[in-house]
Design a protein around this motif. Structure first.
Motif, PDB file in Angstrom:
ATOM      1  N   VAL A   1       0.832  -1.202   0.000  1.00 18.17           N
ATOM      2  CA  VAL A   1       0.000   0.000   0.000  1.00 18.17           C
ATOM      3  C   VAL A   1       0.867   1.252   0.000  1.00 18.17           C
ATOM      4  CG1 VAL A   1      -1.678   1.339   1.328  1.00 18.17           C
ATOM      5  CG2 VAL A   1      -1.962  -1.135   1.099  1.00 18.17           C
ATOM      6  N   ASP A   2       1.903   1.264   0.851  1.00 15.70           N
ATOM      7  CA  ASP A   2       2.778   2.440   0.943  1.00 15.70           C
ATOM      8  C   ASP A   2       3.477   2.706  -0.389  1.00 15.70           C
ATOM      9  OD1 ASP A   2       4.236   4.509   2.566  1.00 15.70           O
ATOM     10  OD2 ASP A   2       5.948   3.263   1.978  1.00 15.70           O
ATOM     11  N   THR A   3       3.940   1.655  -1.046  1.00 15.40           N
ATOM     12  CA  THR A   3       4.631   1.817  -2.333  1.00 15.40           C
ATOM     13  C   THR A   3       3.687   2.408  -3.382  1.00 15.40           C
ATOM     14  OG1 THR A   3       6.125  -0.035  -1.872  1.00 15.40           O
ATOM     15  CG2 THR A   3       5.813   0.572  -4.177  1.00 15.40           C
ATOM     16  N   LEU A   4       2.481   1.918  -3.435  1.00 13.62           N
ATOM     17  CA  LEU A   4       1.523   2.401  -4.423  1.00 13.62           C
ATOM     18  C   LEU A   4       1.091   3.839  -4.139  1.00 13.62           C
ATOM     19  CD1 LEU A   4      -0.646  -0.836  -4.691  1.00 13.62           C
ATOM     20  CD2 LEU A   4       0.897   0.060  -6.442  1.00 13.62           C
ATOM     21  N   GLU A   5       0.879   4.156  -2.892  1.00 13.65           N
ATOM     22  CA  GLU A   5       0.447   5.521  -2.545  1.00 13.65           C
ATOM     23  C   GLU A   5       1.551   6.535  -2.834  1.00 13.65           C
ATOM     24  OE1 GLU A   5      -2.257   6.804  -1.963  1.00 13.65           O
ATOM     25  OE2 GLU A   5      -3.624   5.249  -1.287  1.00 13.65           O
ATOM     26  N   ARG A   6       2.799   6.176  -2.551  1.00 10.97           N
ATOM     27  CA  ARG A   6       3.899   7.099  -2.851  1.00 10.97           C
ATOM     28  C   ARG A   6       4.006   7.344  -4.352  1.00 10.97           C
ATOM     29  NH1 ARG A   6       8.357   4.898  -2.105  1.00 10.97           N
ATOM     30  NH2 ARG A   6       7.886   2.966  -0.990  1.00 10.97           N
ATOM     31  N   ALA A   7       3.813   6.292  -5.147  1.00  7.57           N
ATOM     32  CA  ALA A   7       3.868   6.461  -6.599  1.00  7.57           C
ATOM     33  C   ALA A   7       2.700   7.297  -7.098  1.00  7.57           C
ATOM     34  CB  ALA A   7       3.860   5.090  -7.274  1.00  7.57           C
ATOM     35  N   ARG A   8       1.545   7.128  -6.488  1.00  3.50           N
ATOM     36  CA  ARG A   8       0.375   7.927  -6.894  1.00  3.50           C
ATOM     37  C   ARG A   8       0.608   9.404  -6.590  1.00  3.50           C
ATOM     38  NH1 ARG A   8      -4.180  10.146  -4.800  1.00  3.50           N
ATOM     39  NH2 ARG A   8      -3.552   9.573  -2.680  1.00  3.50           N
ATOM     40  N   ARG A   9       1.136   9.708  -5.404  1.00  3.13           N
ATOM     41  CA  ARG A   9       1.409  11.112  -5.064  1.00  3.13           C
ATOM     42  C   ARG A   9       2.481  11.693  -5.985  1.00  3.13           C
ATOM     43  NH1 ARG A   9       0.950   8.871   0.226  1.00  3.13           N
ATOM     44  NH2 ARG A   9       3.223   8.760   0.426  1.00  3.13           N
ATOM     45  N   ASP A  10       3.444  10.877  -6.344  1.00  4.14           N
ATOM     46  CA  ASP A  10       4.511  11.320  -7.250  1.00  4.14           C
ATOM     47  C   ASP A  10       3.928  11.735  -8.597  1.00  4.14           C
ATOM     48  OD1 ASP A  10       7.157  11.736  -8.159  1.00  4.14           O
ATOM     49  OD2 ASP A  10       7.232   9.727  -8.993  1.00  4.14           O
ATOM     50  N   LEU A  11       2.972  10.972  -9.100  1.00  2.00           N
ATOM     51  CA  LEU A  11       2.349  11.297 -10.382  1.00  2.00           C
ATOM     52  C   LEU A  11       1.556  12.596 -10.321  1.00  2.00           C
ATOM     53  CD1 LEU A  11       1.095   7.837 -11.658  1.00  2.00           C
ATOM     54  CD2 LEU A  11       2.485   9.424 -12.964  1.00  2.00           C
ATOM     55  N   LEU A  12       0.945  12.865  -9.191  1.00  2.00           N
ATOM     56  CA  LEU A  12       0.097  14.045  -9.056  1.00  2.00           C
ATOM     57  C   LEU A  12       0.861  15.288  -8.597  1.00  2.00           C
ATOM     58  CD1 LEU A  12      -3.021  12.368  -7.387  1.00  2.00           C
ATOM     59  CD2 LEU A  12      -2.694  12.977  -9.801  1.00  2.00           C
ATOM     60  N   ASP A  13       2.120  15.107  -8.185  1.00  2.00           N
ATOM     61  CA  ASP A  13       2.927  16.226  -7.702  1.00  2.00           C
ATOM     62  C   ASP A  13       3.394  17.062  -8.889  1.00  2.00           C
ATOM     63  OD1 ASP A  13       4.767  17.985  -6.633  1.00  2.00           O
ATOM     64  OD2 ASP A  13       5.807  16.469  -5.434  1.00  2.00           O
ATOM     65  N   PRO A  14       3.032  18.351  -8.967  1.00  2.00           N
ATOM     66  CA  PRO A  14       3.441  19.179 -10.109  1.00  2.00           C
ATOM     67  C   PRO A  14       4.947  19.353 -10.215  1.00  2.00           C
ATOM     68  CG  PRO A  14       2.470  20.540  -8.377  1.00  2.00           C
ATOM     69  CD  PRO A  14       2.212  19.111  -8.004  1.00  2.00           C
ATOM     70  N   HIS A  15       5.688  19.125  -9.132  1.00  2.00           N
ATOM     71  CA  HIS A  15       7.141  19.266  -9.192  1.00  2.00           C
ATOM     72  C   HIS A  15       7.807  18.062  -9.858  1.00  2.00           C
ATOM     73  CE1 HIS A  15       6.086  22.100  -5.925  1.00  2.00           C
ATOM     74  NE2 HIS A  15       7.035  22.823  -6.489  1.00  2.00           N
ATOM     75  N   THR A  16       7.080  16.934  -9.959  1.00  2.00           N
ATOM     76  CA  THR A  16       7.674  15.754 -10.591  1.00  2.00           C
ATOM     77  C   THR A  16       7.068  15.478 -11.949  1.00  2.00           C
ATOM     78  OG1 THR A  16       6.096  14.325  -9.423  1.00  2.00           O
ATOM     79  CG2 THR A  16       8.251  14.655  -8.397  1.00  2.00           C
ATOM     80  N   SER A  17       5.747  15.613 -12.089  1.00  4.13           N
ATOM     81  CA  SER A  17       5.135  15.318 -13.384  1.00  4.13           C
ATOM     82  C   SER A  17       4.972  16.569 -14.244  1.00  4.13           C
ATOM     83  CB  SER A  17       3.777  14.636 -13.202  1.00  4.13           C
ATOM     84  OG  SER A  17       2.859  15.494 -12.571  1.00  4.13           O
ATOM     85  N   GLN A  18       4.670  17.709 -13.627  1.00  2.00           N
ATOM     86  CA  GLN A  18       4.668  19.018 -14.286  1.00  2.00           C
ATOM     87  C   GLN A  18       3.617  19.197 -15.380  1.00  2.00           C
ATOM     88  OE1 GLN A  18       8.451  20.502 -15.509  1.00  2.00           O
ATOM     89  NE2 GLN A  18       9.524  19.796 -13.705  1.00  2.00           N
TER      90      GLN A  18
END
Length: 460
Positions: free
Chosen positions: A354-371
């Motif tokens: 769960v933690d791995t998937l949630e971190r990846a989901r937040r990474d995708l939605l973070d404008p500093h990483t996906s832009q």
């Protein structure tokens, strides 16, 4: 075959080691409506062990009967079944007597243990014999964990890799919740095919039909991408979970398998560029996509030079990364997260999954990483959220297999355009093609001769 690419940074600093990311799009030629397709070769390898008895085998039989009806008499079709040993039910060859082939398929009965290696080896032999190394597709269907013969996933991967070297692309279909997804995934990776998951007979039938549609729409086969490493390129990395290998000359090769008419796929490459001593434009490598035309067995190579602009360090410091490339990097990290979460569930650690998937989901939605709010990034983030919820409370085996199939589907078919009427496997890419920024475009050549397809216009 057409190549186009987009760099996250066009400019690199003078006399300074640097790294750039390159988003590559590969598009297969389209088959004209008035052009007759060449005969295809499809080899099925079907588990008939005792666990397949009842609804599972019945569903597979129905799918194969429908498949035989779909193929032309000139197409090669073969069926190998296996339990403790492999048995050739239908020798691979032209479908001149469909009634007899249907009778043999309908006579299948389930019993015994599971020696997957014997089925895979015998099926590959049949596919190679019938196709004479002209190219074939093998679909391996199993619902269990192999308990006899060769059970090591690395060895089975090598079997599929050897078959691919002789023109046989291998796709696996894991049926139900009892199969070993890591083992079937290794076979699919070695055979440059897909790793599919079907929990029920209806889904299995749809996926078997889908693979047949891909086969019949195939316009190129045995596609490989080579990235040479020379003095202007220090190293190459392939992002995400796409298998690759390095040749003795240090160049990196990615085996991509077969493409159907008009299919598009995307790859993300990381290029390590050494400090360059001269200002101006420098070609750091030339990407080479080699493939075979199944109609003529002619080998073509599509070449794409990759250039960077060497600028003073203070100018390079002001550059900004292209959002499309950074979004794709986040999408590729999501595929790695799916694999890691699948592994965590197999060892019984739901919290880690769960933690791995949630971190990846937040990474995708973070404008500093996906832009950029790319459609595929949003789709992947939503899927990660659903998978995280499944990892919390759903059957662990089901969730692990769904995650593995999603990761494998995206890695192998990112950007794929499906033939009409075929279902989407979890994780199969459907986002838009790269369209913004300065593109690097490639032209197809065949040992110096012009090729038939024409580069598309800018911004297409």
């Amino acid at each position: 075959m057409h190549l186009s690419a987009l760099l996250d940074f066009d400019a690199v600093p003078l006399d300074t080691d640097d790294a750039v990311s390159l988003l590559l799009e590969i598009t297969a030629p389209e088959r004209a409506e008035d052009v007759q397709r060449p005969p295809s070769t499809l080899q099925i390898v079907l588990d008939r062990s005792g666990s397949m008895s009842g609804e599972r085998l019945d569903g597979a039989v129905r799918a194969l009967l429908s498949l035989v009806d779909r193929l032309a008499p000139s197409d090669n079709f073969g069926l190998v079944s296996f339990n403790e040993q492999a048995r050739v039910e239908v020798p691979c060859g032209p479908l001149t007597d469909k009634a007899e082939v249907r009778r043999r398929i309908s006579a299948l009965r389930a019993s015994g243990g599971t020696d997957l290696s014997s089925g895979l080896l015998r099926g590959a032999q049949e596919a190679r014999r019938a196709s004479a190394d002209r190219g074939a597709s093998l679909v391996l269907i199993s619902d269990g964990r192999t308990n006899q013969g060769v059970t090591d996933s690395a060895l089975l991967r090598r079997v599929a890799s050897d078959a691919y070297a002789h023109g046989v692309t291998t796709t696996t279909l894991g049926y139900g919740l009892g199969y070993d997804e890591e083992l079937l995934g290794a076979v699919a990776d070695g055979g440059a095919g897909s790793a599919l998951f079907a929990e029920d007979p209806d889904t299995a039938g749809s996926l078997i039909a889908q693979e047949a549609e891909y086969l019949l729409a195939k316009t190129v086969q045995a596609v490989s991408l080579r990235i040479p490493v020379d003095p202007y390129l220090r190293g190459v990395g392939v992002a995400g979970e796409m298998p690759s290998h390095q040749l003795p000359d240090r160049s990196v090769v990615v085996d991509l398998g077969d493409f159907h008419s008009g299919e598009k796929r995307r790859l993300l490459l990381h290029l390590d560029v050494p400090g360059l001593a001269s200002l101006g434009t420098t070609a750091v490598t030339v990407l080479e996509a080699t493939y075979v035309d199944p109609a003529t067995l002619t080998t073509y190579t599509a070449a794409l030079p990759v250039t960077v602009n060497v600028v003073p360090g203070e100018e390079a410091a002001e550059r900004t990364p292209r959002p499309e490339v950074r979004t794709e990097e986040a999408v590729q990290r999501a595929q790695t997260a799916k694999r890691e979460a699948s592994e965590a569930l197999r060892r019984g650690d739901r919290d880690a999954a769960v933690d791995t998937l949630e971190r990846a989901r937040r990474d995708l939605l973070d404008p500093h990483t996906s832009q950029a709010p790319e459609a595929e990034a949003a789709e992947q983030a939503a899927e990660l959220g659903r998978m995280a919820q499944m990892a919390r409370s759903d059957d662990a085996s089901r969730t692990s297999k769904a995650l593995f199939a999603s990761q494998a589907g995206h890695s192998r078919k990112s950007g794929r355009q499906r033939p009409p009427g075929t279902p989407r496997q979890p994780g199969e890419g459907g986002g838009p093609a790269v369209a913004r920024g300065r593109r690097i475009r490639g032209e197809q050549t065949d040992k110096g001769r012009p090729a038939p397809d024409r580069p598309s216009s800018e911004g297409s």
